[in-house]
Design an enzyme around this catalytic site. Structure first.
Site, mmCIF file in Angstrom:
data_model
loop_
_atom_site.group_PDB
_atom_site.id
_atom_site.type_symbol
_atom_site.label_atom_id
_atom_site.label_comp_id
_atom_site.label_asym_id
_atom_site.label_seq_id
_atom_site.Cartn_x
_atom_site.Cartn_y
_atom_site.Cartn_z
ATOM 1 N N HIS A 20 0.682 -1.286 -0.006
ATOM 2 C CA HIS A 20 -0.074 -0.365 0.077
ATOM 3 C C HIS A 20 0.729 1.093 -0.268
ATOM 4 C CE1 HIS A 20 -3.143 -2.746 1.926
ATOM 5 N NE2 HIS A 20 -3.369 -2.270 1.204
ATOM 6 N N LYS A 44 -16.920 -5.602 5.573
ATOM 7 C CA LYS A 44 -16.242 -6.711 5.987
ATOM 8 C C LYS A 44 -15.472 -6.616 7.840
ATOM 9 C CE LYS A 44 -13.085 -6.461 2.246
ATOM 10 N NZ LYS A 44 -11.470 -5.963 1.531
ATOM 11 N N ARG A 93 -2.204 -5.932 -8.530
ATOM 12 C CA ARG A 93 -1.270 -7.240 -8.388
ATOM 13 C C ARG A 93 -1.168 -8.442 -9.354
ATOM 14 N NH1 ARG A 93 -2.499 -8.829 -2.420
ATOM 15 N NH2 ARG A 93 -4.735 -8.274 -3.775
ATOM 16 N N SER A 131 -3.418 -7.679 2.857
ATOM 17 C CA SER A 131 -3.455 -7.721 3.824
ATOM 18 C C SER A 131 -3.957 -8.296 4.594
ATOM 19 C CB SER A 131 -4.456 -5.835 4.059
ATOM 20 O OG SER A 131 -4.175 -4.828 4.529
#
Length: 166
Positions: A20, A44, A93, A131
């Protein structure tokens, strides 16, 4: 006088990783101001509270005055409008990331035709970091407990979470 270009980099940042950070710094080199928008993440279950995620992000970005850390809830559209931004930054990514982000960018374009989405890829050494991996490796005791995936301050908070979970 030219208009300042404000970019928004939204996410849950649970926790903020070196990947990040890499994306934020790349964006900060491109735009006048980058707002790291830390989402409340009502959809979440996060390891860290919003206040904890905000504190980690602010600590991590403290030496970069062109980066502002702000909490956000609701639609990105409303947040972007409130902060007079013209760019949304998204880190990508993998092809899986791109597929999701491409769809999201299309929806955002429909909602905000005057706002561009910019996809940035992290440096090769950070492309594998997520994460989710950071949380799992740190809390389950993987090699180095994830120390090479986050800043020192974030690592300290992860280890405190691990200690209270035991």
């Amino acid at each position: 006088m030219s208009k300042q270009i404000v970019a928004i980099y939204p996410g849950t940042f649970d926790p903020i990783s070196l990947g990040h950070e890499d994306i934020v710094l790349r964006a900060a080199a491109m735009f006048d101001k980058v707002i790291l928008a830390v989402a409340t993440a009502h959809h979440k279950k996060t390891l860290f509270s919003l206040d904890e995620r905000m504190a980690m992000a602010r600590e991590t970005m403290a030496s970069h005055p062109q980066v502002e850390v702000v909490p956000f809830t609701g639609l990105a559209r409303d947040f972007v409008r409130t902060h007079n931004a013209t760019v949304i930054v998204r880190g990508v990514r993998t092809v899986t990331d791109f597929d999701y982000e491409f769809q999201l960018a299309g929806m955002n374009r429909d909602l905000m035709p005057d706002v561009e989405t910019v996809f940035l890829t992290p440096s090769a050494k950070y492309q594998f970091i997520s994460s989710t991996f950071v949380r799992e490796i740190s809390l389950l005791g993987g090699a180095g407990d994830g120390q090479n995936l986050v800043s020192a301050g974030v690592y300290k908070r992860l280890m405190a979470k691990k200690a209270t979970a035991s």
